[in-house]
Structure formats: C-alpha cells, structure tokens
Design an enzyme around this catalytic site. Structure first.
Site, PDB file in Angstrom:
ATOM      1  CE1 TYR A  87      -2.938  -3.151   0.851  1.00 23.46           C
ATOM      2  CE2 TYR A  87      -4.447  -1.331   1.155  1.00 23.46           C
ATOM      3  CZ  TYR A  87      -4.211  -2.671   0.958  1.00 23.46           C
ATOM      4  OH  TYR A  87      -5.267  -3.530   0.875  1.00 23.46           O
ATOM      5  CG  ASP A 116      -0.985 -20.017   4.014  1.00 30.75           C
ATOM      6  OD1 ASP A 116      -0.432 -19.575   5.039  1.00 30.75           O
ATOM      7  OD2 ASP A 116      -0.417 -20.814   3.244  1.00 30.75           O
ATOM      8  CG  ASP A 153      -7.524  -3.848   3.255  1.00 29.73           C
ATOM      9  OD1 ASP A 153      -8.602  -3.725   3.870  1.00 29.73           O
ATOM     10  OD2 ASP A 153      -7.345  -3.374   2.117  1.00 29.73           O
TER      11      ASP A 153
END
Ligand code: NAD
Length: 350
Positions: free
Chosen positions: A124, A221, A245
């Site tokens: 980001y 994961d 996020d």
C-alpha cells in the site's frame, strides 16, 4: 467545554451515516463542536482534488477526526483518499475490534478479538510502476528475468522501524485492554526478507512483554483457516498492511458483517475513526445502510478522548437495539432505515 473534532462526511452513503452518528454522539451528553471537512468524489468535482489541504489541516489542528467512507475508483482515477489520509498523517496503526453482539446473525458466538494492521507500508506504499515504464523495465532487468516482460510492478516495502512500532502498539493495546495474547501474522516462509523482517522484529518486541502477554506466530493462509474454524483461540492479531486489510473483512464476517465493524486509525498524536466498510454507493441516499459501524467507531473515539462512561453507555444502547431486533436495518434482518435505527439508539440513551 466542548471537544473540537473534525467530521468528514465522505461520499456515497458516508454523509447520511455521519449525520446520524453525530446526533447519536450528541445524545450521550458529550459536547462536541464538529468542524466539517470535505473529502471524496463530490468535492473532487468542485475543487479538483478528493482531499483538499484544508481537510488535512483541520485534522492536524484538532488531532481527532470521525470519518465517513470514501470511494476509490478502481484501476484509474485518483488514488485512495483513505490511504492518503493514513500516510499523510502517519496514522500507522489501524485497530479493528471484532465483537459479536446478541441479535446479529452470525455463525459464531462470543467472539471478541482485535486486528491491529500496519497502515503505512507494504504493497500500500503506493510505489508502483506502469507496464513497460523505464522503471518497470529496470526492475525486470535487476530481477534477472524472474519477472516477465510487460509486467506492471508494485513494490512491497517492510521496514524494521514500521514493524517495531506496529508490533509494540499491538502489545501496548493488549496490555491496556486487558488482553492475553498477540498473534503476529505474515507469509515469512515465502517472503523471507520482507515478512521475515516483520517476524524477526516482532520476536524482539515480544521479549519486552514476556510474562505479561503471550506471543505466537501464524502464516496468513493458515490464519484464515484457523479464524474460520476456531476464532476463539485468537485475541489481538498484528499484521502488515495487505494481510491486515483482508483479514479485517474476514473478521467482520465472523461477527455478522461490515455493518457492525468499527475501526480506528492511530498515529503518534492524531487519531481518525472510521468504519471498516466502504461507501456502499449503490445505497447512496436511500436511508438504508446500517449506522452501527460508524457509531461504534464513534464509541472508540469517545474512549480515546477519555469519555469512557459515555462510550460504555453508547455501546450498551447499540447492543440493546440490536438485541431487541425491532428497529434494525436490512442487514440485521430488520426493516428500519439508517435514521430510524440511529433514533432507536438515541432513545436508549435518553
Ligand atoms: P463496501 O464496504 O462499500 O460495500 C460492500 C457491501 O457491503 C455493500 O454493497 C453492502 O451490501 C454491504 N455494506 C457495506 N456497508 C454497509 C452498511 N453500513 N450497512 C449494511 N451493509 C453494508 O465495499 P465496496 O463496494 O467494495 O466499496 C465501495 C467503495 O468504498 C469503493 O470505492 C472502495 O474503495 C471504498 N472503500 C472505502 C473505505 C473507507 O472509506 N475506509 C473502505 C473500504 C472501501
């Protein structure tokens, strides 16, 4: 004396949510002198920028803002105003508590965990190179052709400084809120240098809290599966920006959806409170969406300014209205509009 706080209505459904939230906060009895500052697609049409300098100046001056959601065009147009505000004001920590309330339809009960997301680095950071640009071609060369020709490239910076301050924030948050454990999440088995640095730094910070707060690590994961299978095992979860996020929305899903998920963006001395959800533009002006997420963000704001009793009463009023199921919005199975649900909360506060 009234608190002076910046109120950014945002766009899409933001203005209607901000309007009712301000009224609900007023009903707690805490006096707030709102300074309205604009941002988003509507002001973009008028002023040529979605984030006027005056809006940033207002937040810098008042140190606290309550913000409605703001639309980010996909693929083209301006970059995310939300990301720009966080970067510009160095709001490095995004805290998103996820809690089940009785009456909210969810597959789980009694969940009470918090996501602490790093807000300024990672993919980001806004360091991106267009396909075939000189920079992209240079990086392709540097990669010794591990990157395909004609690739567009986004850079993922993770610093020791950024990792240290977010992990420390997570531990301090855990201590302050009486929590027991911090779980650091990354994908360090694959991204050995970036995510590896995040873990290495987190382990160092964790030593300062030994005996007070437990520390553990999960790969992203595996964490997704763990959260779906046994969310009660987790307490405070600290992550780099992108994973944070994504996991924020997953956790919002665990507790009944985006309509009830609040958030806070915290810097060294500036704080901006906003819901996890976006501007839901298809519902703009329809008096339809759930105001709970922004109202609970305002509850976090009240805690931040030390108005803990008002914050407690506000959360209880929200919880009671949700539990009664009489005046709730569509996503909670009710038929009330935004204004009617907010009024129900105000009635509880009287
Ligand atoms: P969104 O969160 O706006 O909406 C997705 C769906 O979730 C909606 O269609 C609706 O069904 C539901 N929803 C969202 N908020 C709700 C509420 N308060 N009550 C009931 N249901 C609700 O996500 P999106 O459609 O992906 O994004 C729309 C825009 O918002 C995009 O431009 C995105 O970039 C932006 N966005 C802004 C922020 C922010 O301002 N912080 C955060 C996320 C997304």
């Amino acid at each position: 004396m009234a608190y002076r706080i910046t109120l950014i209505p945002g766009d899409g459904t933001g203005p209607e949510l901000a309007e009712v939230t301000a009224k609900v906060v007023e009903a707690t009895g805490v006096k707030i002198d709102w300074e309205i500052a604009q941002s988003g697609v509507d002001i973009m049409e008028k002023e040529g920028t979605p984030l006027p300098q005056s809006t940033l100046d207002s937040i810098k001056k008042n140190k606290i803002a309550l913000k409605g959601p703001i639309t980010t065009p996909i693929g083209s147009g301006f970059r995310s105003v939300n990301v720009a505000i966080r970067k510009e004001l160095d709001l490095f920590s995004c805290v998103r508590p996820c809690k089940t309330y009785i009456g909210v339809k969810s597959k789980y009960e009694n969940i009470d965990l918090a996501i602490v997301r790093e807000n300024t680095e990672d993919l980001y950071a806004g360091v991106e190179y267009v396909q075939n640009s000189p920079e992209a071609l240079e990086i392709i060369k540097l990669s010794q052709n591990k990157i395909r020709e004609n690739s567009a490239i986004s850079i993922k910076p993770i610093s020791a400084f950024g990792s240290e301050r977010i992990v420390r924030y997570a531990f301090e948050y855990a201590l302050r809120c009486g929590r027991r454990k911090v779980t650091a999440v990354s994908k360090a088995n694959i991204m050995k240098y970036t995510d590896g640095l995040f873990y290495k730094t987190a382990r160092e910070v964790a030593k300062d809290y030994e005996g007070k707060i437990e520390y553990e690590e999960r790969l992203i994961d595996n964490m997704c599966m763990q959260l779906v299978q046994k969310p009660h095992f987790y307490d405070v979860i600290v992550l780099p920006n992108l994973y944070g996020d994504i996991l924020s929305d997953l956790c919002a899903g665990l507790v009944g959806g985006l309509g009830v998920a609040p958030g806070a963006n915290m810097g060294k001395d500036i704080a901006v409170f906003e819901a996890v959800h976006g501007s839901a533009p298809k519902y703009k002006g329809l008096n339809k969406v759930n105001p709970t997420a922004l109202i609970l963000s305002a509850k976090l704001m009240l805690e931040h300014i030390g108005e803990t009793s008002a914050a407690f009463r506000l959360e209880k009023a929200v919880a009671d209205v949700i539990a009664e199921k009489k005046r709730t919005t569509y996503d909670l199975g009710g038929v009330a509009g935004t204004k009617e649900m907010a009024q129900a909360i105000i009635d509880k506060l009287k």
